[in-house]
Design a protein around this motif. Structure first.
Motif, short mmCIF file in Angstrom:
data_model
loop_
_atom_site.label_atom_id
_atom_site.label_comp_id
_atom_site.label_asym_id
_atom_site.label_seq_id
_atom_site.Cartn_x
_atom_site.Cartn_y
_atom_site.Cartn_z
N ALA A 29 35.87 30.72 41.61
CA ALA A 29 37.32 30.54 41.50
C ALA A 29 37.75 30.56 40.04
O ALA A 29 36.97 30.21 39.15
N ALA A 30 38.98 30.97 39.84
CA ALA A 30 39.64 30.89 38.53
C ALA A 30 41.07 30.42 38.78
O ALA A 30 41.64 30.70 39.84
N THR A 31 41.63 29.74 37.81
CA THR A 31 42.98 29.20 37.93
C THR A 31 43.86 29.77 36.83
O THR A 31 43.44 29.81 35.67
N VAL A 32 45.05 30.20 37.22
CA VAL A 32 46.03 30.72 36.26
C VAL A 32 47.25 29.80 36.29
O VAL A 32 47.77 29.49 37.36
N PHE A 33 47.68 29.38 35.11
CA PHE A 33 48.84 28.50 34.97
C PHE A 33 49.97 29.30 34.33
O PHE A 33 49.78 29.94 33.30
N ILE A 61 37.70 43.22 42.24
CA ILE A 61 36.67 43.93 43.01
C ILE A 61 35.90 44.90 42.11
O ILE A 61 34.66 44.96 42.15
N THR A 62 36.62 45.62 41.27
CA THR A 62 35.96 46.53 40.34
C THR A 62 35.04 45.77 39.39
O THR A 62 33.92 46.20 39.10
N MET A 111 26.97 35.69 39.22
CA MET A 111 27.65 36.29 38.06
C MET A 111 28.70 37.30 38.50
O MET A 111 29.77 37.38 37.90
N GLU A 112 28.41 38.05 39.54
CA GLU A 112 29.38 39.02 40.04
C GLU A 112 30.65 38.31 40.53
O GLU A 112 31.76 38.78 40.26
N ALA A 113 30.49 37.20 41.22
CA ALA A 113 31.65 36.45 41.70
C ALA A 113 32.43 35.83 40.53
O ALA A 113 33.67 35.86 40.51
N MET A 114 31.72 35.29 39.54
CA MET A 114 32.38 34.69 38.38
C MET A 114 33.13 35.73 37.56
O MET A 114 34.27 35.52 37.14
N VAL A 119 38.14 38.40 35.79
CA VAL A 119 38.89 39.62 35.52
C VAL A 119 40.17 39.67 36.35
O VAL A 119 41.21 40.13 35.87
N ALA A 120 40.14 39.15 37.57
CA ALA A 120 41.37 39.07 38.36
C ALA A 120 42.40 38.19 37.63
O ALA A 120 43.58 38.53 37.56
N ALA A 121 41.94 37.08 37.05
CA ALA A 121 42.84 36.21 36.29
C ALA A 121 43.39 36.93 35.06
O ALA A 121 44.59 36.84 34.75
#
Length: 164
Positions: A29-33, A61-62, A111-114, A119-121
């Motif tokens: 997970a990542a969080t964006v504020f 995904i990429t 690592m792929e999930a992290m 990158v999505a964030a």
């Protein structure tokens, strides 16, 4: 214990060739504020650069597939599944990104999930930086992993690292 250094102290990629492939899954997970107004604009599709969640999903995904190009000692893996989900808290101006990666491999996909969540964030930041200069990216963390010899891990709430 695997080590990323040889007997001379030089960095190496761990040799996993002797391990048996198993189904591996990881969720990070990542969080964006951001400003509440910015989050509302994202949800309403009013960000001038376009559909923020669609672009961030594709970026994440990429990124999962590109992890070995970014993290020097990670193994190139045949990713069988990569997905990004978003949850929002409009009252707080928070987007939580969950990245799930799955592969039938000799080594884990943490690592792929992290990288995927990270990158999505960053893609959200890029899509919205013109509307909100104060966007920040918070904790990037492994929530869950399974498969392989080390078994299952599930992050416990309000603790930095615990095993299930």
């Amino acid at each position: 214990m695997f080590n990323h250094f040889d007997d001379r102290g030089q960095a190496i990629m761990v040799d996993v060739s002797g391990k048996q492939p198993t189904l591996r899954t990881a969720v990070a997970a990542a969080t964006v504020f951001l400003k509440k107004e910015t989050l509302s604009a994202i949800i309403e599709g009013k960000i001038s650069k376009g559909d923020v969640f669609a672009v961030a999903r594709l970026a994440g995904i990429t990124a999962a597939k590109k992890t070995p190009e970014l993290i020097p000692l990670s193994h190139p893996l045949a990713i069988h599944h990569a997905a990004i989900e978003f949850s929002t808290d409009e009252n707080k101006g928070v987007i939580t990104i969950e990245a799930t990666v799955r592969a039938f491999e000799r080594t884990g996909v943490e690592m792929e999930a992290m990288v995927s969540a990270s990158v999505a964030a960053l893609a959200i930041y890029d899509m919205c930086k013109g509307a909100d200069k104060g966007i920040s990216i918070g904790e990037i963390t492994l929530l869950y992993k399974e498969g392989g010899k080390s078994g299952t891990y599930r992050k416990q709430q309000n603790k930095s690292s615990d095993s299930a």
